[in-house]
Scaffold this motif. Structure first.
Motif, PDB file in Angstrom:
ATOM      1  N   GLY A  43       0.794  -1.216   0.000  1.00 15.49           N
ATOM      2  CA  GLY A  43       0.000   0.000   0.000  1.00 15.49           C
ATOM      3  C   GLY A  43       0.825   1.265   0.000  1.00 15.49           C
ATOM      4  O   GLY A  43       0.293   2.357  -0.079  1.00 15.49           O
ATOM      5  N   SER A  44       2.147   1.132   0.112  1.00 16.09           N
ATOM      6  CA  SER A  44       3.024   2.286   0.124  1.00 16.09           C
ATOM      7  C   SER A  44       4.451   1.803  -0.120  1.00 16.09           C
ATOM      8  O   SER A  44       4.803   0.684   0.231  1.00 16.09           O
ATOM      9  CB  SER A  44       2.941   2.996   1.469  1.00 16.09           C
ATOM     10  OG  SER A  44       3.870   4.042   1.527  1.00 16.09           O
ATOM     11  N   THR A  45       5.268   2.648  -0.694  1.00 12.00           N
ATOM     12  CA  THR A  45       6.678   2.292  -0.918  1.00 12.00           C
ATOM     13  C   THR A  45       7.551   2.724   0.256  1.00 12.00           C
ATOM     14  O   THR A  45       8.761   2.566   0.216  1.00 12.00           O
ATOM     15  CB  THR A  45       7.199   2.962  -2.201  1.00 12.00           C
ATOM     16  OG1 THR A  45       7.054   4.388  -2.066  1.00 12.00           O
ATOM     17  CG2 THR A  45       6.462   2.474  -3.416  1.00 12.00           C
ATOM     18  N   LEU A  46       6.963   3.242   1.311  1.00 11.08           N
ATOM     19  CA  LEU A  46       7.728   3.738   2.451  1.00 11.08           C
ATOM     20  C   LEU A  46       8.528   2.653   3.145  1.00 11.08           C
ATOM     21  O   LEU A  46       9.692   2.836   3.462  1.00 11.08           O
ATOM     22  CB  LEU A  46       6.792   4.393   3.471  1.00 11.08           C
ATOM     23  CG  LEU A  46       6.064   5.637   3.014  1.00 11.08           C
ATOM     24  CD1 LEU A  46       5.018   6.042   4.036  1.00 11.08           C
ATOM     25  CD2 LEU A  46       7.053   6.756   2.793  1.00 11.08           C
ATOM     26  N   LEU A  47       7.915   1.528   3.409  1.00 11.03           N
ATOM     27  CA  LEU A  47       8.570   0.483   4.180  1.00 11.03           C
ATOM     28  C   LEU A  47       9.019  -0.694   3.331  1.00 11.03           C
ATOM     29  O   LEU A  47      10.061  -1.276   3.603  1.00 11.03           O
ATOM     30  CB  LEU A  47       7.649  -0.001   5.302  1.00 11.03           C
ATOM     31  CG  LEU A  47       7.315   1.032   6.369  1.00 11.03           C
ATOM     32  CD1 LEU A  47       6.297   0.477   7.353  1.00 11.03           C
ATOM     33  CD2 LEU A  47       8.563   1.483   7.094  1.00 11.03           C
ATOM     34  N   GLY A  48       8.260  -1.089   2.351  1.00 11.55           N
ATOM     35  CA  GLY A  48       8.646  -2.236   1.520  1.00 11.55           C
ATOM     36  C   GLY A  48       8.635  -3.520   2.319  1.00 11.55           C
ATOM     37  O   GLY A  48       7.650  -3.889   2.938  1.00 11.55           O
ATOM     38  N   THR A  49       9.782  -4.210   2.356  1.00 10.68           N
ATOM     39  CA  THR A  49       9.914  -5.463   3.088  1.00 10.68           C
ATOM     40  C   THR A  49      10.962  -5.301   4.175  1.00 10.68           C
ATOM     41  O   THR A  49      12.079  -4.879   3.903  1.00 10.68           O
ATOM     42  CB  THR A  49      10.306  -6.609   2.142  1.00 10.68           C
ATOM     43  OG1 THR A  49       9.275  -6.755   1.155  1.00 10.68           O
ATOM     44  CG2 THR A  49      10.460  -7.917   2.889  1.00 10.68           C
ATOM     45  N   LEU A  50      10.603  -5.633   5.402  1.00  7.05           N
ATOM     46  CA  LEU A  50      11.509  -5.554   6.540  1.00  7.05           C
ATOM     47  C   LEU A  50      11.816  -6.955   7.042  1.00  7.05           C
ATOM     48  O   LEU A  50      11.002  -7.864   6.915  1.00  7.05           O
ATOM     49  CB  LEU A  50      10.894  -4.736   7.682  1.00  7.05           C
ATOM     50  CG  LEU A  50      11.018  -3.225   7.611  1.00  7.05           C
ATOM     51  CD1 LEU A  50      10.307  -2.637   6.429  1.00  7.05           C
ATOM     52  CD2 LEU A  50      10.534  -2.594   8.894  1.00  7.05           C
ATOM     53  N   SER A  51      13.006  -7.111   7.622  1.00  7.43           N
ATOM     54  CA  SER A  51      13.396  -8.376   8.236  1.00  7.43           C
ATOM     55  C   SER A  51      12.909  -8.395   9.681  1.00  7.43           C
ATOM     56  O   SER A  51      12.985  -7.392  10.382  1.00  7.43           O
ATOM     57  CB  SER A  51      14.918  -8.528   8.222  1.00  7.43           C
ATOM     58  OG  SER A  51      15.401  -8.513   6.915  1.00  7.43           O
ATOM     59  N   PHE A  52      12.449  -9.551  10.112  1.00  7.37           N
ATOM     60  CA  PHE A  52      11.929  -9.734  11.456  1.00  7.37           C
ATOM     61  C   PHE A  52      12.790 -10.748  12.187  1.00  7.37           C
ATOM     62  O   PHE A  52      13.057 -11.828  11.673  1.00  7.37           O
ATOM     63  CB  PHE A  52      10.481 -10.223  11.380  1.00  7.37           C
ATOM     64  CG  PHE A  52       9.939 -10.742  12.674  1.00  7.37           C
ATOM     65  CD1 PHE A  52       9.679  -9.877  13.721  1.00  7.37           C
ATOM     66  CD2 PHE A  52       9.683 -12.084  12.851  1.00  7.37           C
ATOM     67  CE1 PHE A  52       9.171 -10.343  14.914  1.00  7.37           C
ATOM     68  CE2 PHE A  52       9.171 -12.567  14.039  1.00  7.37           C
ATOM     69  CZ  PHE A  52       8.920 -11.690  15.070  1.00  7.37           C
ATOM     70  N   SER A  53      13.274 -10.368  13.386  1.00  2.00           N
ATOM     71  CA  SER A  53      14.045 -11.288  14.211  1.00  2.00           C
ATOM     72  C   SER A  53      13.811 -10.951  15.677  1.00  2.00           C
ATOM     73  O   SER A  53      14.258  -9.897  16.150  1.00  2.00           O
ATOM     74  CB  SER A  53      15.535 -11.182  13.873  1.00  2.00           C
ATOM     75  OG  SER A  53      16.286 -12.053  14.703  1.00  2.00           O
ATOM     76  N   GLY A  54      13.092 -11.793  16.367  1.00  7.28           N
ATOM     77  CA  GLY A  54      12.811 -11.570  17.788  1.00  7.28           C
ATOM     78  C   GLY A  54      12.044 -10.287  18.019  1.00  7.28           C
ATOM     79  O   GLY A  54      10.927 -10.131  17.550  1.00  7.28           O
ATOM     80  N   ASP A  55      12.677  -9.349  18.718  1.00 11.30           N
ATOM     81  CA  ASP A  55      12.018  -8.078  19.017  1.00 11.30           C
ATOM     82  C   ASP A  55      12.515  -6.947  18.118  1.00 11.30           C
ATOM     83  O   ASP A  55      12.408  -5.782  18.457  1.00 11.30           O
ATOM     84  CB  ASP A  55      12.206  -7.704  20.492  1.00 11.30           C
ATOM     85  CG  ASP A  55      13.654  -7.400  20.836  1.00 11.30           C
ATOM     86  OD1 ASP A  55      14.559  -7.736  20.042  1.00 11.30           O
ATOM     87  OD2 ASP A  55      13.899  -6.816  21.911  1.00 11.30           O
ATOM     88  N   ARG A  56      13.076  -7.284  16.937  1.00 13.43           N
ATOM     89  CA  ARG A  56      13.629  -6.283  16.028  1.00 13.43           C
ATOM     90  C   ARG A  56      13.055  -6.406  14.621  1.00 13.43           C
ATOM     91  O   ARG A  56      12.996  -7.499  14.066  1.00 13.43           O
ATOM     92  CB  ARG A  56      15.153  -6.430  15.922  1.00 13.43           C
ATOM     93  CG  ARG A  56      15.886  -6.132  17.198  1.00 13.43           C
ATOM     94  CD  ARG A  56      17.362  -6.475  17.111  1.00 13.43           C
ATOM     95  NE  ARG A  56      18.106  -5.680  16.152  1.00 13.43           N
ATOM     96  CZ  ARG A  56      18.758  -4.550  16.439  1.00 13.43           C
ATOM     97  NH1 ARG A  56      18.742  -4.093  17.677  1.00 13.43           N
ATOM     98  NH2 ARG A  56      19.439  -3.911  15.521  1.00 13.43           N
ATOM     99  N   LEU A  57      12.673  -5.268  14.068  1.00  8.73           N
ATOM    100  CA  LEU A  57      12.325  -5.150  12.653  1.00  8.73           C
ATOM    101  C   LEU A  57      13.413  -4.291  12.024  1.00  8.73           C
ATOM    102  O   LEU A  57      13.726  -3.223  12.546  1.00  8.73           O
ATOM    103  CB  LEU A  57      10.983  -4.447  12.455  1.00  8.73           C
ATOM    104  CG  LEU A  57       9.720  -5.133  12.898  1.00  8.73           C
ATOM    105  CD1 LEU A  57       8.518  -4.221  12.658  1.00  8.73           C
ATOM    106  CD2 LEU A  57       9.534  -6.432  12.145  1.00  8.73           C
TER     107      LEU A  57
END
Length: 158
Positions: free
Chosen positions: A124-138
């Motif tokens: 819905g927006s190009t602001l974030l795209g795809t982020l990596s997720f690991s535990g409590d971190r994006l």
């Protein structure tokens, strides 16, 4: 009648075994639940240490140098995300030094999200795209050198 009860019981047993298979996507649901919540911006990483606030200590995390930077991602259970973050302006000075400040142009967005393994895709927006997720971190790995940003890291709010 006994035959009918035996066949019915057998069919119910087969139905239960088939419906409780291990391929029902249970792992993805657990991952989806792990990303739901409020995530606060904790790091705005750049390619080389800078002492923007002139306190004698350089850092590769602009949040250590510029007090006005903030950001939040809300990932809700309905598959919708909301994002707001301070706009940052980075300008070259001389000799590999840069000046960074909040630009006053805050960035916002909203859309749908989905999880695939350790990747969250924000649609819905190009602001974030795809982020990596690991535990409590994006982590949003942009990968740019100064005057760009290497990565944005968000930590789950407790």
């Amino acid at each position: 009648m006994k035959k009918f009860k035996a066949i019915s019981s057998f069919l119910v047993l087969i139905f239960l075994l088939v419906s409780c298979g291990s391929d029902d996507g249970g792992g993805e649901i657990a991952t989806d639940l792990q990303v739901i919540g409020i995530w606060d911006l904790a790091e705005v990483n750049i390619s080389s240490s800078q002492d923007v606030d002139m306190d004698g200590t350089s850092s590769t995390n602009l949040m250590d140098e510029v007090e006005c930077i903030s950001g939040t991602i809300l990932i809700d259970g309905d598959g919708v995300w909301t994002f707001e973050q301070t706009g940052i302006s980075i300008t070259a000075i001389t000799g590999g030094q840069y000046f960074a400040q909040c630009s006053g142009n805050d960035v916002t967005g909203t859309g749908a999200w989905s999880v695939n393994g350790s990747q969250i895709t924000f649609q819905g927006s190009t602001l974030l795209g795809t982020l990596s997720f690991s535990g409590d971190r994006l982590t949003n790995n942009v990968g740019d050198d100064l005057p760009g940003v290497r990565s944005y890291v968000y930590i789950r709010r407790e």
